[in-house]
Design a protein around this motif. Structure first.
Motif, PDB file in Angstrom:
ATOM      1  N   MET A 168      35.510  -4.690  21.205  1.00  0.00           N
ATOM      2  CA  MET A 168      35.221  -6.194  21.602  1.00  0.00           C
ATOM      3  C   MET A 168      35.679  -6.865  22.700  1.00  0.00           C
ATOM      4  O   MET A 168      35.010  -7.632  23.526  1.00  0.00           O
ATOM      5  CB  MET A 168      35.375  -6.920  20.256  1.00  0.00           C
ATOM      6  N   ALA A 169      37.041  -6.667  23.085  1.00  0.00           N
ATOM      7  CA  ALA A 169      37.616  -7.331  24.120  1.00  0.00           C
ATOM      8  C   ALA A 169      37.259  -6.909  25.598  1.00  0.00           C
ATOM      9  O   ALA A 169      36.986  -7.642  26.426  1.00  0.00           O
ATOM     10  CB  ALA A 169      39.303  -7.012  23.901  1.00  0.00           C
ATOM     11  N   GLY A 170      37.034  -5.571  25.520  1.00  0.00           N
ATOM     12  CA  GLY A 170      36.338  -4.861  26.670  1.00  0.00           C
ATOM     13  C   GLY A 170      34.942  -5.469  27.017  1.00  0.00           C
ATOM     14  O   GLY A 170      34.485  -6.015  27.855  1.00  0.00           O
ATOM     15  N   ASN A 171      34.233  -5.717  25.779  1.00  0.00           N
ATOM     16  CA  ASN A 171      32.955  -6.187  26.110  1.00  0.00           C
ATOM     17  C   ASN A 171      32.893  -7.831  26.424  1.00  0.00           C
ATOM     18  O   ASN A 171      31.852  -8.177  27.293  1.00  0.00           O
ATOM     19  CB  ASN A 171      31.996  -6.075  24.686  1.00  0.00           C
ATOM     20  N   LEU A 172      33.943  -8.509  26.024  1.00  0.00           N
ATOM     21  CA  LEU A 172      34.281  -9.632  26.579  1.00  0.00           C
ATOM     22  C   LEU A 172      34.669 -10.070  27.681  1.00  0.00           C
ATOM     23  O   LEU A 172      34.969 -11.163  28.400  1.00  0.00           O
ATOM     24  CB  LEU A 172      34.979 -10.583  25.230  1.00  0.00           C
ATOM     25  N   GLY A 173      35.102  -8.721  28.409  1.00  0.00           N
ATOM     26  CA  GLY A 173      35.600  -9.011  29.876  1.00  0.00           C
ATOM     27  C   GLY A 173      36.882  -8.924  29.920  1.00  0.00           C
ATOM     28  O   GLY A 173      37.468  -9.176  31.304  1.00  0.00           O
ATOM     29  N   TYR A 174      37.697  -8.780  29.007  1.00  0.00           N
ATOM     30  CA  TYR A 174      39.336  -8.700  29.237  1.00  0.00           C
ATOM     31  C   TYR A 174      39.600  -7.323  29.658  1.00  0.00           C
ATOM     32  O   TYR A 174      39.095  -6.400  29.607  1.00  0.00           O
ATOM     33  CB  TYR A 174      39.911  -8.785  27.659  1.00  0.00           C
ATOM     34  N   ASP A 175      40.887  -7.193  30.390  1.00  0.00           N
ATOM     35  CA  ASP A 175      41.507  -5.921  30.909  1.00  0.00           C
ATOM     36  C   ASP A 175      42.400  -5.647  29.739  1.00  0.00           C
ATOM     37  O   ASP A 175      43.319  -6.344  29.252  1.00  0.00           O
ATOM     38  CB  ASP A 175      42.183  -6.247  32.322  1.00  0.00           C
ATOM     39  N   VAL A 176      41.775  -4.385  29.192  1.00  0.00           N
ATOM     40  CA  VAL A 176      42.534  -4.072  27.981  1.00  0.00           C
ATOM     41  C   VAL A 176      43.191  -2.932  28.120  1.00  0.00           C
ATOM     42  O   VAL A 176      42.765  -1.720  28.631  1.00  0.00           O
ATOM     43  CB  VAL A 176      41.509  -3.811  26.784  1.00  0.00           C
ATOM     44  N   THR A 177      44.532  -2.649  27.497  1.00  0.00           N
ATOM     45  CA  THR A 177      45.373  -1.249  27.400  1.00  0.00           C
ATOM     46  C   THR A 177      45.463  -1.156  25.846  1.00  0.00           C
ATOM     47  O   THR A 177      46.251  -1.989  24.992  1.00  0.00           O
ATOM     48  CB  THR A 177      46.592  -1.534  28.387  1.00  0.00           C
ATOM     49  N   VAL A 178      45.408  -0.057  25.264  1.00  0.00           N
ATOM     50  CA  VAL A 178      45.800   0.425  24.211  1.00  0.00           C
ATOM     51  C   VAL A 178      47.051   1.537  24.337  1.00  0.00           C
ATOM     52  O   VAL A 178      46.690   2.533  24.645  1.00  0.00           O
ATOM     53  CB  VAL A 178      44.653   0.974  23.094  1.00  0.00           C
ATOM     54  N   PRO A 179      48.215   1.232  23.890  1.00  0.00           N
ATOM     55  CA  PRO A 179      49.358   2.334  23.876  1.00  0.00           C
ATOM     56  C   PRO A 179      49.026   2.933  22.465  1.00  0.00           C
ATOM     57  O   PRO A 179      49.503   2.419  21.491  1.00  0.00           O
ATOM     58  CB  PRO A 179      50.732   1.356  23.960  1.00  0.00           C
ATOM     59  N   LEU A 180      48.392   4.202  22.674  1.00  0.00           N
ATOM     60  CA  LEU A 180      48.251   4.879  21.541  1.00  0.00           C
ATOM     61  C   LEU A 180      49.401   5.412  20.605  1.00  0.00           C
ATOM     62  O   LEU A 180      49.191   5.391  19.458  1.00  0.00           O
ATOM     63  CB  LEU A 180      47.507   6.422  22.189  1.00  0.00           C
ATOM     64  N   ASP A 181      50.447   5.312  21.196  1.00  0.00           N
ATOM     65  CA  ASP A 181      51.511   5.639  20.477  1.00  0.00           C
ATOM     66  C   ASP A 181      52.255   4.640  19.841  1.00  0.00           C
ATOM     67  O   ASP A 181      53.199   4.645  18.858  1.00  0.00           O
ATOM     68  CB  ASP A 181      52.724   6.550  21.237  1.00  0.00           C
ATOM     69  N   ALA A 182      51.570   3.670  19.774  1.00  0.00           N
ATOM     70  CA  ALA A 182      51.930   2.156  19.044  1.00  0.00           C
ATOM     71  C   ALA A 182      50.792   2.060  18.068  1.00  0.00           C
ATOM     72  O   ALA A 182      50.810   0.961  17.961  1.00  0.00           O
ATOM     73  CB  ALA A 182      52.215   1.153  20.026  1.00  0.00           C
ATOM     74  N   THR A 183      50.091   2.885  17.433  1.00  0.00           N
ATOM     75  CA  THR A 183      48.994   2.883  16.586  1.00  0.00           C
ATOM     76  C   THR A 183      49.325   4.050  15.832  1.00  0.00           C
ATOM     77  O   THR A 183      49.805   4.974  15.966  1.00  0.00           O
ATOM     78  CB  THR A 183      47.614   3.042  17.263  1.00  0.00           C
ATOM     79  N   ARG A 184      48.609   3.845  14.589  1.00  0.00           N
ATOM     80  CA  ARG A 184      48.532   4.877  13.623  1.00  0.00           C
ATOM     81  C   ARG A 184      47.270   4.933  12.798  1.00  0.00           C
ATOM     82  O   ARG A 184      46.651   3.878  12.686  1.00  0.00           O
ATOM     83  CB  ARG A 184      49.673   5.115  12.884  1.00  0.00           C
ATOM     84  N   THR A 185      46.968   5.851  12.137  1.00  0.00           N
ATOM     85  CA  THR A 185      45.804   5.959  11.148  1.00  0.00           C
ATOM     86  C   THR A 185      45.890   6.930  10.149  1.00  0.00           C
ATOM     87  O   THR A 185      47.160   7.318  10.078  1.00  0.00           O
ATOM     88  CB  THR A 185      44.353   5.723  11.892  1.00  0.00           C
ATOM     89  N   PHE A 186      44.852   7.027   9.402  1.00  0.00           N
ATOM     90  CA  PHE A 186      45.076   7.979   8.130  1.00  0.00           C
ATOM     91  C   PHE A 186      43.889   8.812   8.238  1.00  0.00           C
ATOM     92  O   PHE A 186      42.756   8.603   8.800  1.00  0.00           O
ATOM     93  CB  PHE A 186      44.758   7.171   6.672  1.00  0.00           C
ATOM     94  N   ASP A 187      43.709  10.027   7.641  1.00  0.00           N
ATOM     95  CA  ASP A 187      42.869  10.888   7.450  1.00  0.00           C
ATOM     96  C   ASP A 187      41.758  10.258   6.678  1.00  0.00           C
ATOM     97  O   ASP A 187      41.700   9.591   5.953  1.00  0.00           O
ATOM     98  CB  ASP A 187      43.148  12.227   6.627  1.00  0.00           C
ATOM     99  N   LEU A 188      40.284  10.730   7.254  1.00  0.00           N
ATOM    100  CA  LEU A 188      39.228  10.186   6.586  1.00  0.00           C
ATOM    101  C   LEU A 188      38.260  11.431   6.073  1.00  0.00           C
ATOM    102  O   LEU A 188      38.285  12.598   6.905  1.00  0.00           O
ATOM    103  CB  LEU A 188      38.372   9.432   7.632  1.00  0.00           C
ATOM    104  N   SER A 189      37.436  11.250   4.918  1.00  0.00           N
ATOM    105  CA  SER A 189      36.668  12.214   4.633  1.00  0.00           C
ATOM    106  C   SER A 189      35.553  11.518   3.993  1.00  0.00           C
ATOM    107  O   SER A 189      35.736  10.496   3.148  1.00  0.00           O
ATOM    108  CB  SER A 189      37.150  13.105   3.877  1.00  0.00           C
ATOM    109  N   THR A 190      34.164  11.794   4.147  1.00  0.00           N
ATOM    110  CA  THR A 190      33.312  10.971   3.687  1.00  0.00           C
ATOM    111  C   THR A 190      31.964  11.997   3.512  1.00  0.00           C
ATOM    112  O   THR A 190      31.896  12.773   4.592  1.00  0.00           O
ATOM    113  CB  THR A 190      32.813   9.769   4.106  1.00  0.00           C
TER     114      THR A 190
END
Length: 187
Positions: A125-147
């Motif tokens: 959304m930030a990118g679509n709104l025109g912001y200059d966005v950076t995501v430090p991937l190593d400062a994120t985490r998630t969980f396994d998914l199955s569906t």
């Protein structure tokens, strides 16, 4: 250009692996803390976002202790605090987009939990709104998914696979640049 650090959903409830399942990147909290320390030292604004789940069984429901922010984030005096109950920090209580506009902020660094959910949705959304966005991937985490996906069957992805897919989608899709915490705190 003024930049802001957006810290998303760094809440104690995400430590409930019986609820969420296997996770990735155990260094996430350490890296988020390093980003917070760097932004604080430079006097740059920090936005703290908390997910207030509507699901009563969720560890992130406001009535549960898991709704609380982890200590490093709870200690922050944010320039803005946003409470949300959907994936995007742009749909919360306070209006993130309006506040960023009032502050003249055009550059966002987005970190937190979950990489492929709230972090990715907010970054897109930030990118679509025109912001200059950076995501430090190593400062994120998630969980396994199955569906069960209609017409395909059961689809399973590990947290590590989901993190890499998010990085690919955000950067190749032109929504955000992927970086490391070290690049952002040393530069």
């Amino acid at each position: 250009m003024t930049r802001a650090l957006i810290v998303i959903d760094m809440q104690r409830g995400f430590d409930d692996l019986d609820f969420w399942g296997p996770t990735s990147n155990p260094e996430c909290a350490t890296n988020v803390t390093a980003l917070i320390d760097a932004w604080t030292a430079q006097g740059e604004p920090i936005v703290v976002v908390r997910h207030d789940s509507r699901g009563e069984a969720s560890p992130l429901h406001p009535d549960h202790p898991g709704n609380a922010l982890i200590d490093a984030v709870a200690a922050v005096r944010p320039a803005l605090f946003v409470s949300k109950n959907v994936n995007s920090a742009f749909y919360g209580d306070r209006d993130l987009h309006a506040w960023l506009g009032e502050q003249g902020i055009q550059e966002l660094v987005i970190c937190g939990i979950q990489t492929n959910m709230c972090v990715e949705t907010t970054a897109r959304m930030a990118g679509n709104l025109g912001y200059d966005v950076t995501v430090p991937l190593d400062a994120t985490r998630t969980f396994d998914l199955s569906t069960d996906v209609a017409g395909v069957g059961i689809v399973t992805r590990t947290a590590a696979e989901l993190m890499l897919t998010t990085a690919l989608d955000l950067q190749a899709g032109g929504f955000a640049r992927i970086a490391t915490t070290a690049e952002l705190v040393s530069g």
